[in-house]
Design an enzyme around this catalytic site. Structure first.
Site, mmCIF file in Angstrom:
data_model
loop_
_atom_site.group_PDB
_atom_site.id
_atom_site.type_symbol
_atom_site.label_atom_id
_atom_site.label_comp_id
_atom_site.label_asym_id
_atom_site.label_seq_id
_atom_site.Cartn_x
_atom_site.Cartn_y
_atom_site.Cartn_z
ATOM 1 N N ASP A 50 39.443 39.775 46.412
ATOM 2 C CA ASP A 50 40.258 40.446 47.085
ATOM 3 C C ASP A 50 41.319 39.295 46.477
ATOM 4 O O ASP A 50 41.443 37.994 46.408
ATOM 5 C CB ASP A 50 40.511 41.057 48.077
ATOM 6 C CG ASP A 50 40.931 42.189 48.142
ATOM 7 O OD1 ASP A 50 40.623 43.414 47.803
ATOM 8 O OD2 ASP A 50 42.698 42.271 47.885
ATOM 9 N N SER A 109 34.380 59.806 40.247
ATOM 10 C CA SER A 109 34.857 59.722 40.980
ATOM 11 C C SER A 109 34.301 60.660 42.436
ATOM 12 O O SER A 109 33.395 60.971 41.924
ATOM 13 C CB SER A 109 36.104 60.618 40.465
ATOM 14 O OG SER A 109 35.286 61.399 40.390
ATOM 15 N N CYS A 110 35.336 59.714 43.481
ATOM 16 C CA CYS A 110 34.721 60.576 44.217
ATOM 17 C C CYS A 110 33.930 62.230 44.286
ATOM 18 O O CYS A 110 32.799 63.023 44.632
ATOM 19 C CB CYS A 110 35.508 60.860 45.490
ATOM 20 S SG CYS A 110 36.892 61.215 45.820
HETATM 21 N N1 LIG Z 1 39.365 56.066 48.385
HETATM 22 C C1 LIG Z 1 38.795 56.427 47.673
HETATM 23 O O1 LIG Z 1 38.272 58.097 48.176
HETATM 24 C C2 LIG Z 1 37.681 56.386 46.540
HETATM 25 C C3 LIG Z 1 36.922 57.385 46.588
HETATM 26 C C4 LIG Z 1 36.572 57.067 44.834
HETATM 27 C C5 LIG Z 1 36.680 56.118 44.295
HETATM 28 N N2 LIG Z 1 37.617 55.591 45.012
HETATM 29 C C6 LIG Z 1 38.464 54.208 43.824
HETATM 30 O O2 LIG Z 1 37.426 52.848 43.800
HETATM 31 C C7 LIG Z 1 38.830 52.452 43.918
HETATM 32 C C8 LIG Z 1 39.429 51.218 45.174
HETATM 33 O O3 LIG Z 1 39.726 52.837 46.139
HETATM 34 P P1 LIG Z 1 40.226 51.995 47.414
HETATM 35 O O4 LIG Z 1 40.259 53.509 47.533
HETATM 36 O O5 LIG Z 1 39.772 51.776 48.445
HETATM 37 O O6 LIG Z 1 41.192 51.255 46.494
HETATM 38 P P2 LIG Z 1 41.857 50.189 48.066
HETATM 39 O O7 LIG Z 1 42.311 50.361 49.283
HETATM 40 O O8 LIG Z 1 43.217 49.943 47.083
HETATM 41 O O9 LIG Z 1 41.599 48.687 47.465
HETATM 42 C C9 LIG Z 1 41.670 48.655 46.461
HETATM 43 C C10 LIG Z 1 41.743 46.818 46.799
HETATM 44 O O10 LIG Z 1 41.315 45.585 45.682
HETATM 45 C C11 LIG Z 1 42.692 44.761 45.571
HETATM 46 N N3 LIG Z 1 42.674 44.282 44.281
HETATM 47 C C12 LIG Z 1 44.006 44.656 43.984
HETATM 48 N N4 LIG Z 1 44.305 43.902 42.257
HETATM 49 C C13 LIG Z 1 43.659 43.396 42.834
HETATM 50 C C14 LIG Z 1 42.420 42.459 41.378
HETATM 51 N N5 LIG Z 1 43.629 41.726 40.512
HETATM 52 N N6 LIG Z 1 41.133 41.978 42.178
HETATM 53 C C15 LIG Z 1 41.063 42.028 43.470
HETATM 54 N N7 LIG Z 1 41.306 43.664 43.938
HETATM 55 C C16 LIG Z 1 42.409 43.844 43.756
HETATM 56 C C17 LIG Z 1 43.499 45.756 46.301
HETATM 57 O O11 LIG Z 1 44.498 44.579 47.034
HETATM 58 P P3 LIG Z 1 45.961 45.733 47.751
HETATM 59 O O12 LIG Z 1 46.063 45.993 48.156
HETATM 60 O O13 LIG Z 1 46.814 44.225 47.158
HETATM 61 O O14 LIG Z 1 46.509 45.670 45.865
HETATM 62 C C18 LIG Z 1 43.447 46.441 47.471
HETATM 63 O O15 LIG Z 1 42.940 45.460 48.321
HETATM 64 C C19 LIG Z 1 39.547 53.494 42.839
HETATM 65 O O16 LIG Z 1 39.498 52.740 41.752
HETATM 66 C C20 LIG Z 1 39.491 54.277 43.615
HETATM 67 O O17 LIG Z 1 39.617 55.654 42.841
HETATM 68 C C21 LIG Z 1 38.402 55.619 45.681
#
Ligand SMILES: NC(=O)c1ccc[n+]([C@@H]2O[C@H](COP(=O)([O-])OP(=O)(O)OC[C@H]3O[C@@H](n4cnc5c(N)ncnc54)[C@H](OP(=O)(O)O)[C@@H]3O)[C@@H](O)[C@H]2O)c1
Length: 312
Positions: free
Chosen positions: A33, A133-134
Site C-alpha cells: 500500500d 463489482s460487489c
Molecule cells: N469497499 C467496497 O465495498 C468494495 C466492494 C467491492 C469492490 N470494491 C473495489 O475494490 C477496490 C478497493 O476498494 P476499497 O473500498 O478497499 O478502497 P480503499 O479502502 O480506499 O482501499 C484502497 C487502498 O489502496 C491504496 N492505494 C492507493 N493508491 C495505491 C497504489 N498506487 N498502490 C497501492 N495502493 C494504493 C489506498 O491508499 P489511500 O487511501 O492513501 O489512497 C487505500 O489504502 C476499488 O476498486 C473498489 O471499487 C470495493
C-alpha cells in the site's frame, strides 16, 4: 498452498488478508500500500466493522506507489485492490514482476470478467481477470435466473449502499462533486456501474437497464432495489418458486428474517434475497430487494474466483 499478494491494503485488501490468513489453502506472501507498515498492521488488527484480529503468521509489507516497480516473490495470484488500476496495460506489470495471475477487485470494461454462480465455469486460463463489482455480484446471478425463466424486458436498479473511503467524512473537496459532501450525515446520490456490468452478461438489456447508487450513513452493507419489467405475466407464487428452485445456496440466501442492514454483516453470500419484500405489480413489474455485505460477501467471491483460477 496458493501464494498470494495484495496490492492496496484498504477495506477490501484488509478483509481479504484476514480471510487468507485464516484459510489453510492460502499463504499470504506480501501486501503493498502507499501508507506506512505500522498503520497497515494496526488497521489489519483493529477494525470498527469486524472487530479485532490476531495472527502469528508473518508476511512482507511494502510501500510502493508505482505498479511498475512493485516486485512479487513468485506469487500465484495478486489481488489488485487499490482501486487505482483497472486496465490490462497497467495490471500486466504484476505479471512482469513475478505474479502468475491477477484478480482485479472491481468492474473493468476491458478485462475478462467472472461472476461466481454465473460464468465461473467458463474460465479458460486468462492471466488477468476481473471479479466485477460487489453490486454486480449481488445482482447478475439473480437477473440471469429471472431472465432465463421469465425474460427481462427492462430494469432500473438502485443500490442503497454504505459509504466508502472515496467519500468525505465532512464536506471537503473531492474530484466527484457529491462525493465531496459529508458521508456520515447525508443521503448521497452517486453514479453506479452495475447496469454496465449487467449488460456484459445480458447484452440484450443494452439501452434497457439503468442504475443509480444512493450512499447512506452506515458503514457496512448494501440493499439493492431492483425493478424489473418482465417479458411475460407471472404470479408471486411462480416467482418465489423460481427463486427457491434455481438459486445457488453457496452464493444466495433466501431470507424471511426481517433483516436490517446490521444483520447481514459477515454473511458470505453474493445476495440475500429478502422474500418478505418481493413485490409484483400488474403481473409483470417485479421488485426484488437484495442484501449483501459489500465487503465480506465480496471478499468471499474473490477467494472463490482464486480457487477457480488456480485449479485451471
Ligand atoms: N469497499 C467496497 O465495498 C468494495 C466492494 C467491492 C469492490 N470494491 C473495489 O475494490 C477496490 C478497493 O476498494 P476499497 O473500498 O478497499 O478502497 P480503499 O479502502 O480506499 O482501499 C484502497 C487502498 O489502496 C491504496 N492505494 C492507493 N493508491 C495505491 C497504489 N498506487 N498502490 C497501492 N495502493 C494504493 C489506498 O491508499 P489511500 O487511501 O492513501 O489512497 C487505500 O489504502 C476499488 O476498486 C473498489 O471499487 C470495493
Amino acid at each position: 498452498m496458493i501464494r498470494v499478494g495484495i496490492n492496496g491494503f484498504g477495506r477490501i485488501g484488509r478483509i481479504l488478508a484476514r480471510e487468507i490468513l485464516k484459510n489453510p489453502h492460502f499463504q499470504l506472501i506480501e501486501v503493498n500500500d502507499i501508507y506506512d507498515t505500522k498503520m497497515m498492521e494496526y488497521l489489519l488488527n483493529q477494525d470498527s466493522s469486524y472487530g479485532n484480529f490476531k495472527t502469528n503468521t508473518t508476511f512482507k509489507m511494502t510501500n510502493c506507489n508505482d505498479i511498475k516497480k512493485l516486485m512479487w516473490d513468485n506469487v500465484d495470484i495478486v489481488f489488485e485492490c487499490s482501486g487505482v488500476y483497472h486496465k490490462r496495460e497497467e495490471l500486466i506489470w504484476h505479471i512482469k514482476n513475478g505474479a502468475k495471475k491477477v484478480i482485479l477487485s472491481a468492474y473493468s470494461k476491458e478485462l475478462p470478467t467472472y461472476i461466481f454462480g454465473v460464468n465461473e465455469n467458463k474460465y479458460r486460463g486468462e492471466d488477468i481477470v476481473s471479479n466485477s463489482s460487489c453490486t454486480a455480484n449481488c445482482t447478475v446471478p439473480i437477473f440471469s435466473i429471472i431472465d432465463k425463466y421469465l425474460g427481462i424486458d427492462s430494469a432500473i436498479i438502485t443500490t442503497i449502499h454504505s459509504y466508502t473511503t472515496d467519500q468525505n467524512l465532512l464536506d471537503n473537496k473531492n474530484k466527484d462533486i457529491r462525493r465531496a459532501r459529508s458521508a456520515t450525515t447525508n443521503i448521497i446520490p452517486l453514479s453506479s456501474n452495475v447496469a454496465n456490468a449487467t449488460i456484459e452478461f445480458l447484452p440484450h438489456l443494452r439501452g434497457k437497464i439503468t442504475a443509480q447508487s444512493i450512499r447512506v450513513p452506515v458503514t457496512n452493507g448494501v440493499l439493492i432495489d431492483t425493478n424489473i419489467k418482465l417479458s411475460k405475466k407471472t404470479s408471486l407464487t411462480e416467482i418465489k418458486k423460481i427463486i427457491h428452485t434455481h438459486t445457488n445456496p453457496k452464493i444466495s440466501y433466501i431470507s424471511n428474517d426481517s433483516f436490517v442492514s446490521s444483520d447481514i454483516k459477515k454473511m458470505p453470500y453474493s445476495n440475500i434475497i429478502d422474500e418478505e419484500l418481493i413485490k409484483l405489480s400488474k403481473e409483470d413489474l417485479l421488485k426484488l430487494m437484495l442484501w449483501q455485505d459489500n465487503e465480506y460477501g465480496y471478499v468471499s467471491r474473490l477467494l472463490d474466483l482464486a480457487g477457480i483460477v488456480i485449479s485451471y
